[in-house]
Scaffold this active site. Sequence first.
Site, mmCIF file in Angstrom:
data_model
loop_
_atom_site.group_PDB
_atom_site.id
_atom_site.type_symbol
_atom_site.label_atom_id
_atom_site.label_comp_id
_atom_site.label_asym_id
_atom_site.label_seq_id
_atom_site.Cartn_x
_atom_site.Cartn_y
_atom_site.Cartn_z
ATOM 1 C CB CYS A 1 -0.898 0.054 1.228
ATOM 2 S SG CYS A 1 -1.826 -1.426 1.550
HETATM 3 O O1 KQY Z 1 -4.236 -0.064 2.464
HETATM 4 C C1 KQY Z 1 -4.274 0.921 1.823
HETATM 5 N N1 KQY Z 1 -4.065 0.861 0.550
HETATM 6 C C2 KQY Z 1 -4.590 2.245 2.402
HETATM 7 C C3 KQY Z 1 -5.005 2.219 3.791
HETATM 8 C C4 KQY Z 1 -5.460 3.556 4.239
HETATM 9 C C5 KQY Z 1 -5.669 3.626 5.666
HETATM 10 C C6 KQY Z 1 -5.935 5.010 6.151
HETATM 11 N N2 KQY Z 1 -5.896 5.034 7.573
#
Ligand code: KQY
Length: 365
Positions: free
Chosen positions: A356
């Site tokens: 992520c």
């Molecule tokens: O996992 C993701 N791609 C983004 C997670 C965002 C979390 C915001 N607190």
Amino acid sequence: MKILHSTPTKDGYFMPAEYEHHTGCFMIWPERADSWQYGAVYARKAFADVAHAIAKSEKVTVFTSFEGYDTARKMLKDHIRVVEMSSDDSWARDVMPTFVKNSDGTIRGIDWGFNAWGGLYDGLYFPWDRDNRMARKVCDLLEVDVYDKRSFVMEGGAFHVDGQGTAIVTEACLLSKGRNPHMTKQDIEMELKQTLGVTHVIWLPCGIYEDETNEHVDNICTYAEPGHVILAWTDDREDPQYEMSRRCLEVLEHETDARGRSIRVTKLPMPAPVYVTEDECSGLIDFDGEPTRKAGDRLAASYVNFYISNGAIVMPRFNDENDDKAADILRNIFKNREIIQIDARNILIGGGNIHCITQQIPGGR
Ligand code: KQY
């Protein structure tokens, strides 16, 4: 840089798979005090570890605010490029462009609409307009043309491709009410086909339990190679994740990909459930008067959330007895890549993991 209003597929562009060659990787330095505990000191160490692991085989660029620049420059080794650019948080996968290329190896970017995983319906922060502008700025920096897809809400963590015509997504995420509520499943599938250069979309029902992105696919299932996926798995039938992973397996076992291959599935064990502690919550400031996390909340921990760099698999470690088992399974699959395990708890507390916070730039001309 040109802003394009046609579609990648019509122009002969497609998204290559992550296991193909990259020219580099983008990340964003963590700073938000409601995402990263104690002024992000621990998250910064984890982000730096990820950047250094990837930089062993790729050029890494880390974007930072004015305020974060000096710390980033100090904590990151000299060969990592640090560039000031405004953002709302640090989720490069979701706010950087998705890159597509054509048969000449020319690269273009896709600038999706970004609304913090659900906008005012169930998004995770407000405002998100700095994030929403990053993809276009990055294409400008790279001098690549960019497709204007801001009218379609999508994030890089919400799909995986095999580079040979197939995409995998989850219904829980793509059909969620906060993204494109005016579109049907067929409309969304058509949009993916037009932008990612795929001809077949595999719809898994769900992702990882308590994944606050509405269950991005990149936390539950990823491609190892064409025709072969890795699925997060638990044998614990008492865990709500068991039924979720089982339903995904059932879909995969009955699917074929764009080239007519049936899908081979490798199960990757999950760590035991990970819960946020009182102390960790104390280090987070509230968001809009609401705590972002409460002690005892389960975090969406999964080893599937790894990054495939040119030379390594950069994967999370949770100090769990399955850490080494998961690493061995990936070592056996990715035989030509080093397995690098990063202590990822302080990324997980933010709500995601290594995949992520990274975005690859595919190799071009
Ligand atoms: O996992 C993701 N791609 C983004 C997670 C965002 C979390 C915001 N607190």
